[in-house]
Design an enzyme around this catalytic site. Structure first.
Site, PDB file in Angstrom:
ATOM      1  N   ARG A   1       0.803  -1.181  -0.145  1.00 54.23           N
ATOM      2  CA  ARG A   1       0.008   0.051   0.140  1.00 54.23           C
ATOM      3  C   ARG A   1       0.794   1.294  -0.001  1.00 54.23           C
ATOM      4  NH1 ARG A   1      -3.761   1.662   5.202  1.00 54.23           N
ATOM      5  NH2 ARG A   1      -3.326   4.035   5.065  1.00 54.23           N
TER       6      ARG A   1
ATOM      7  N   ASN B   1     -12.644   2.466  12.021  1.00 59.84           N
ATOM      8  CA  ASN B   1     -12.391   2.833  10.461  1.00 59.84           C
ATOM      9  C   ASN B   1     -12.049   1.657   9.677  1.00 59.84           C
ATOM     10  OD1 ASN B   1     -12.166   4.790   8.458  1.00 59.84           O
ATOM     11  ND2 ASN B   1     -10.052   4.544   8.325  1.00 59.84           N
TER      12      ASN B   1
END
Lengths: 332, 1191
Positions: free
Chosen positions: B114, B1011
């Site tokens: 990522r 989240n």
């Protein structure tokens, strides 16, 4: 002294049976009831509607908000299997059967015909000795006629009777135009017992919040009068066993139930208020009363004050009303 | 025996192998790798075992740094150990990675690669994180497809044991971690065959044991450290050979052959691309396509083993004929001579060229380029452009592909019309909302096609950046052959639009090919639907000769008890008309899938879905498409004409899904964006919105207080503004002495409202004639949308109430303050944002905000638009996010800076006092700045001061000018969730509260990592089910407040707005006023609790009533007065804990799958609540008055 009684084919050691209430949600309580002398126990009701709701609710909250945002495509671990409503309930019945020797009576509140039958079979398969159909139904639809409602009761009973072999009791509301006729219809449809009466929880208003609020009011023994009267009337008119529920709080109440023609006296409020130990005390009270009044057995008193047996059968009819009014006048 | 074929995503593929070959798994959530930890935890909770028949020990840590430490410890003590991570998480592991590699400890870290947060955070995929670990000594093994993820995971675990080199096995975040594809499952026997138990034994023998003690981890001096470092060389030299040997063994076992560098293409290729990861799959597809169609001599080298980098193996893989090489890196190293893979290739060839007998007669031209950062699409057209670049006599070097770089002109042009997708693959796209279950249904469809038919299937899902009302686009491919297209569908045969209004927001039919099929869910009667289509859509249907089907899925859903879930219905439509499967078989398979998906949740839910399937076909209609478009409906502009240019031209592009077209020149160079932009993004996501009844309203302000999106606003204002109001604008006489004679309005921004219903739930005013109604009632949005747009604009034009005049200590007063946090993308009914908004109202015009990564940083700053706003004077919160773990320190730094600026400004001012108005200087320096009026006056003084300074030709004055505003009190807020405050950031938080500095910490405590999808934190309550605590959390919630109170110098408050809003307000005001560190722990109900979000405030109340969440304030200032600093503001527990907890799925679900454990944990939790309450009660009773006897 013989306290034995027979209820829908079940031989019971005495006539006291705790009825379906939050107390019978736990195995420990049921064991305590047996230890205190209860002759059988009616497990709290399995509500089909609640199961539907529970399943829908679980699905809703486990999927709500999922697959909406890349970082949180779900919010909960997803177990392979959930033990939902019937499983939990049926396991409880099975466990009770292993833990106690007294008969365990399942209780069911269905919505659909399919639901009544399916869950009745489940309860039988779980080992219940008998089943009580708790038709808790408030007919709010103004287009629904009285006879339609009566037929609904009968249809449910028939459907269940066709599919289970254990005895089936019908718990009734007191709001039938012709109670005796209704009882007869159910008797003819094969009811093994009639349980009089269901206490509908009447909602209350919260004046501060202007909201309708559920309000559980425990019974008083005054409430026993209505079922007592109907048991006295129905005794000998129906083949089905008769159980009285609502308002049984002490030994005298139990004796009255028997004398009216009831086969068992069911209790819940008294146990909720004063503990499961009350069963033993009441049983003792019954024994003392029987001794003092020279009754050898419960059978001896059964129906002795029923409409059929009392000197004044009209006492259960309109004349009773007139008499009551007159006695009230005399107080003024 | 044929192996089982399954349809899974990359995370599951990696976790499956890792779980099977590990004994210890240390985990921590971070997108996009969290799925691997979640699965491992869930499998362990279910009692699944590894290949040796034992359940791995799965432990969640407080951070990735912690996880790496735990891995290191477990390795040192001889366990087979793994972990999963990505991005910043991997960076936090680096210190330990040096140690693990330095000690030659075999392990594999599975990384869904990522982007790293630089100018901005991004959760999406590239190799920036992995490239930052090149120096650690870990081996780096890359996978490009889901099958490869499973295969390489296995190869990595086998090779690490033999080579003793620890490995990172990486695959591209989202593209590979989240893509669902049909693969062959390695059986336990396969994995066993790959793992050499003898090597496991050796690993154990090297372990630390007091039975054969050794010491590892010495400190070495200049005399020997260097030599020690060189001891590992032979292991690195041997490693590539071991990996290849392992790959060969794997090939024997499975038939799938891998090379360290896999070449595909012409044996006599002249131009080759070298790259790794999922992009190589697309490159492979393109090379095949181009090779089949012309005689181009091209090839591709897919790098498998990137570290240790084997020059020789690379050279062996490149055909001798190659003249030009393009090396593609999915990362960026600013300032470097080139990206890492490029430099490695250059080095390998250059070294070879310098050798005695070089491979090439002439040094090939080698160019490097960057692609695919943050999951930027990488398509065949881009691959072709790279090859075309190599055709040039002087190919562009250090290029970018996939963007338009109009500043430094690095980008290669590419032709988006170059599409390689053939007829052999069915390609379907689905536009839906998160809430309608579209993605879930598509995942099911892929499973059906992948596992119940011979077909291969692939699914990839694109979500937008909002947590409420978010749009999803699903990309599904099916076909007889394996699917390697690692890019979004470019030409669809089928498009389903599950929400009619998306036709107005997106060019839904842009990607559909000629004679494709279009399925639309319509809210209109079937016969009216055609006329309701926008003109452009009608034209596309006609021009592309589409088969057009419609269904009113919401009616079917309603009639079958499915509510708003149209997933099953739309899925049935897709199968019925796409022809992927014969209709009857498809229906049968859908039902089978329904049983599988929903069976665990009860028969009823299965029955409902079955009914929905059965009712679908009768309601599905094919529309006879007219020859000409008749609609006059134009697509509305994405952004209002009134919006600033940047919003219209740049953010607007992003809003309409065209962000890929934004050129480099339109992006800020340093990540700085204007605030107050959500106001331009009118999302219209609420079906129902609150409507105000002026007669019933008691003007309490509670509705505005709880509104998570600041869409319900209150103004009290001069009656002159009601003289010419829009027709339906509502107002009434303001109540209360201080507002006498004024008008009062509650206005709803219906286009921004999410329809959560919190305001209606908290409204205490009932309509006396009809008690079901309140002063706010939900009504349909569409019928009132236009009138309320006008009313909202008018409302905004009325001036705000003068802050100086307000009693902000009352709910009513505080809610007349303008929210400077509005219309965020938070979940509908969010429990965090009302607190955040309150900060913005009370202190926003002088606040600096440090925000920890998490929900609040995402809804606070995810592009395209951001919710932090400005007041009429242009003042508002200045906001920034540093990292997840360092937020307290980040905010602390802001405080130090503000203090320094102020101190320096005061010093300069003192110096300049002779040259300035002395009285002014004196009053600036002595201003108290306690009230809003004080602040106002100080601002006035500073303005006066600045105008005087401007006239001075003096260095001190010049230095003072830029920092003069710091003479006005600033409020530093450090905001974050419990994952930050209790876990990863606790060390920093603890240090900062110990510092004595005046910072205000707001912990938005949702009791999970919201989240990233609800993983357990130390704030999670005992007995709650969360990811990483799938069996229910066995330990109590950490008492962060108590820990903070032990300092005695920290203002501490625990609040729950839903229980006592005034208490919350008081705590915020006191915390800010306290001249030292303060921390507010705010109960924030959350979607991850599994609750009805409209009733979130009610759940907060239950939490307080049960004693689970006592309300209190601990104010050290009270000590000065000899008072007990702790004030217990809620009453002793008055309901049983279960009456609160079992209202929430997170607790209740445990009773449904582990009833015994649930019972036990509930009892423990109840005891804990009572114990904690007693503790607090006693503390609140301590006598702090001075003891005369002591004197």
């Amino acid at each position: 002294m013989d306290l034995k009684t027979k209820y829908m084919g079940l031989e019971l050691k005495n006539p006291i049976v705790p009825s379906a209430s939050p107390l019978t949600w736990s195995l420990e309580n049921v064991k305590a009831m047996e230890d205190a002398g209860a002759a059988a126990v009616v497990v709290h009701s399995l509500f089909e509607e609640q199961l539907t709701h529970e399943s829908g609710e679980l699905d809703h909250y486990l999927t709500y908000g999922t697959e909406s945002y890349a970082e949180a495509t779900s919010y909960f671990p997803q177990p392979d299997e959930f033990r939902l409503g019937p499983v939990e309930y049926l396991d409880l019945i099975s466990d009770m059967k292993k833990k106690v020797d007294i008969p365990v009576i399942g209780s069911l509140n269905g919505v659909s015909t399919g639901g009544w039958v399916k869950y009745a079979k489940n309860i039988q398969d779980a080992g219940a000795d008998a089943l009580e159909l708790n038709v808790y139904y408030v007919p709010t639809n103004p287009d629904l006629t009285g006879s339609e409602i009566e037929n609904m009761y009968v249809d449910v009973l028939k459907a269940v009777k066709e599919n289970v072999s254990i005895p089936v009791a019908m718990k009734l509301s007191p709001f039938f135009t012709s109670m005796a006729n209704m009882a007869k219809k159910l008797d003819n449809a094969g009811a093994d017992a009639l349980v009089l009466f269901n206490r509908f929880y009447q909602p209350d208003f919260d004046l501060e919040k202007l909201e309708v609020v559920p309000n559980l009011v425990l019974s008083t023994n005054w409430e026993m009068r209505l079922p007592l009267r109907w048991i006295a009337i129905l005794y000998s008119h129906v083949k089905a066993s008769l159980a009285l529920t609502s308002g049984v709080h002490n030994a005298n109440d139990v004796i009255k139930v028997m004398m009216a023609g009831g086969d068992i006296a069911m209790m819940a409020s008294e146990l909720l208020m004063n503990g499961i130990g009350r069963i033993g005390e009441i049983l003792e009270g019954v024994k003392v009363w029987m001794e003092e009044n020279e009754y050898d057995s419960i059978e001896m008193m059964k129906g002795s004050m029923s409409q059929k047996s009392v000197g004044e059968p009209a006492a259960f009819e309109r004349a009773n009303y007139m008499k009551t009014l007159q006695s009230y006048k005399s107080l003024i | 025996m044929a192996r089982q074929k399954i349809t899974i995503d990359g995370n599951e593929a990696a976790a499956y192998v890792a779980f099977n070959v590990s004994e210890v798994i240390a985990i921590y959530p971070i997108t996009p790798s969290s799925g691997m930890g979640e699965l491992s935890d869930a499998w362990a909770a279910e009692g699944k075992t590894n290949i040796w028949g034992t359940i791995p020990n799965v432990a969640e840590m407080q951070s990735e740094g912690g996880a790496a430490g735990a891995v290191h410890g477990a390795l040192q003590s001889g366990s087979l150990t793994t972990t999963f991570t990505a991005s910043q998480g991997l960076l936090l592991m680096i210190p330990n990675m040096y140690k693990i590699a330095g000690e030659l400890s075999p392990t594999v870290f599975h990384v869904s690669a990522r982007s790293i947060a630089a100018q901005a955070l991004s959760i999406f995929g590239d190799h920036s994180d992995v490239m930052a670990t090149r120096q650690t000594g870990f081996g780096l093994l890359a996978s490009g497809s889901i099958q490869e993820v499973m295969d390489m995971a296995c190869i990595a675990h086998a090779a690490t044991l033999e080579s003793r080199i620890p490995f990172i096995h990486f695959f591209d975040g989202f593209r590979s971690s989240h893509e669902v594809n049909k693969i062959e499952l390695l059986s336990k026997e396969d994995i066993k065959a790959m793992i050499n138990d003898e090597l496991v034994k050796l690993h154990r023998e090297r372990a630390l044991s007091p039975d054969r003690p050794v010491l590892r981890g010495t400190a070495q001096n200049p005399d020997v450290y260097f030599q020690g470092r060189e001891t590992v060389n032979k292991y690195y030299d041997a490693c590539p050979g071991i990996v290849q040997k392992t790959m060969n063994k794997f090939a024997e076992l499975t038939g799938r052959k891998y090379q360290l560098f896999d070449y595909f293409g012409a044996p006599d290729a002249k131009r080759v691309i070298i790259m790794m990861g999922s992009g190589a799959e697309t490159a492979l597809e393109t090379v095949k396509y181009l090779s089949e169609r012309n005689e181009e001599k091209i090839g591709l080298i897919r790098v498998r083993l990137y570290r240790p980098f084997s020059n020789q193996d690379l050279l062996n893989a490149i055909p001798d004929t190659v003249e030009k090489v393009a090396v593609l890196d999915r990362t960026k190293e600013p300032g470097a001579g080139g990206e890492p893979l490029y430099l490695d290739v250059v080095n390998a060839i250059a070294e070879d060229m310098a050798a005695d007998s070089p491979k090439f007669s002439k040094m090939p031209a080698i160019v490097g380029g960057r692609y695919g950062l943050s999951s930027k699409e990488f398509t065949p057209a881009m691959v072709k452009a790279v090859f075309d670049n190599l055709k040039q006599s002087k190919p562009k070097n250090h290029f970018t592909i996939g963007i338009k770089d109009d500043i430094t002109n690095t980008s290669l042009e590419f032709d988006p019309g170059f599409i390689t997708e053939g007829e052999d693959v069915v390609r379907a796209m689905f536009y839906g909302l998160g809430a309608d279950g579209t993605v879930g249904a598509n995942k099911n469809s892929i499973k059906i096609i992948g596992e119940e038919t011979e077909n291969y299937a692939q699914g990839y899902f694109v979500y937008d950046s909002k947590k409420s009302g978010s749009t999803t686009i699903s990309h599904l491919r099916f076909g007889k052959n394996e699917i390697h297209s690692t890019y979004l569908i470019q030409s669809a045969k089928f498009i389903g639009c599950h929400q009619f209004n998306l036709l107005e927001k997106f060019d839904v039919l842009e990607k559909i090919g000629e004679r494709g099929t279009f399925l639309l869910n319509t809210p209109y009667p079937i016969e009216e639907t055609w006329d309701k289509l926008p003109q452009k859509v009608q034209e596309q249907i006609i021009e592309k000769k589409l088969d057009f089907y419609v269904i009113d899925a919401y009616s079917v859903a309603k009639n079958t008890g499915m509510g708003s879930r149209i997933n099953t219905i739309m899925q049935t439509c897709f199968f019925a008309i796409s022809g992927v499967l014969p209709k009857d078989e498809a229906i049968e398979q859908i039902k089978k899938a329904i049983k599988k998906t929903y069976g665990a949740k009860g028969e009823e839910i299965v029955k409902k879905n079955f009914e929905a399937v059965d009712h679908t076909l009768a309601n599905l209609h094919k529309i006879e498409v007219p020859a000409e478009a008749t609609s006059t409906i134009e697509l509305p502009p994405i952004v209002s004409e009134k919006a600033p240019d940047y919003v219209k031209n740049v953010l607007g592009k992003m809003m309409s899904g065209k962000g890929d077209d934004v050129p480099v020149s339109d992006m800020p160079v340093d990540g700085t964006f204007p605030t107050a932009t959500t106001m331009w993004e009118k999302r219209n996501i609420a079906l129902e919105v609150p409507e105000w009844d002026t007669d019933v309203c008691i003007q309490c302000g509670k509705c505005a207080m709880v509104c998570p999106h600041a869409t319900i606003r209150i103004k009290t204002y001069d009656k002159k503004y009601v003289e010419a109001i829009p027709e339906t604008f509502k107002w009434t006489e303001a109540r209360g002495k201080e507002y006498e004679g004024k008008a009062y309005t509650i206005q709803v921004a219906v286009e921004d409202c999410t329809g959560c219903g919190l305001c209606v739930e908290v409204c205490p005013a009932k309509n006396k004639k009809e008690t079901r109604l309140k002063a706010l009632n939900m009504v349909e949005q569409i019928p009132i949308r236009e009138q309320e747009k006008v009313n909202w604009d008018y409302f905004l034009s009325i001036p705000e109430f003068d802050r100086k005049e307000l009693n902000v200590g009352s709910i009513k007063g505080s809610q007349l303050l303008q929210p400077l946090f509005e219309f965020s993308g938070a979940c509908a009914g969010c429990g965090e944002t009302p607190y955040v908004k309150l900060v913005s109202q009370l202190f926003g015009d002088r606040a600096l905000i440090a925000n920890a990564t998490g929900c609040s940083s995402i809804y606070g700053a995810n592009l395209p638009t951001t919710p932090w706003a400005v007041d009429a004077n242009g003042r508002g919160p200045a906001w920034s996010n540093s990292l997840f773990e360092d937020n307290a320190e980040f905010g602390f730094g802001m405080r130090l800076s503000v203090d320094k600026h102020m101190e320096y400004a005061r010093e300069l001012l003192a110096k300049l006092s002779d040259k300035l108005d002395k009285k002014l200087v004196e009053s600036v320096l002595t201003a108290e700045q306690k009230s809003e009026a004080d602040i106002y006056e100080q601002r006035e003084r500073v303005e006066a001061l600045k105008s005087q300074l401007q006239k001075l030709d003096d260095d001190a004055a010049k230095n003072l000018l830029p920092i003069a505003d710091y003479l006005v009190k600033k409020s530093v807020w450090i905001i974050g969730g419990d994952g930050w405050a209790y876990d990863i950031g606790y060390g920093g938080l603890d240090h900062v509260i110990a510092s004595g500095k005046n910072v205000n910490i707001l912990v938005l405590d949702t009791e999970v990592y919201s989240n990233t999808g609800g993983q357990c934190s130390k704030a999670t309550g005992l007995g709650a089910v969360a990811k990483f605590a799938a069996g229910g959390k066995p330990t109590p919630k950490k008492d962060l407040a108590m820990m903070a109170m032990t300092y005695g110098s920290v203002y501490v408050a625990q609040v729950a707005m839903g229980s006592n809003d005034l208490h919350t307000l008081k705590a915020f005001i006191e915390a800010e006023a306290y001249d030292g560190p303060s921390i507010i722990i705010a109960y924030s109900h959350c979607i991850a609790h599994g609750i009805n979000m409209a009733k979130g405030m009610e759940n907060q109340k239950l939490a307080v009533d049960s004693g689970y969440w006592p309300l209190f304030r601990y104010n050290p200032d009270s000590l000065k007065e000899g008072k007990n600093p702790l004030k217990l503001d809620s009453k002793a527990p008055k309901i049983k804990l279960e009456d609160y907890t079992y209202k929430e799925t997170r607790y209740k679900m445990l009773t449904k799958f582990k009833p015994e454990a649930a019972k036990e944990l509930l009892q423990l939790a109840q005891e804990e609540v009572l114990k904690k309450w007693k503790r607090y009660e006693q503390m609140a009773k301590f006598d702090f008055s001075s003891n005369e006897d002591d004197k």
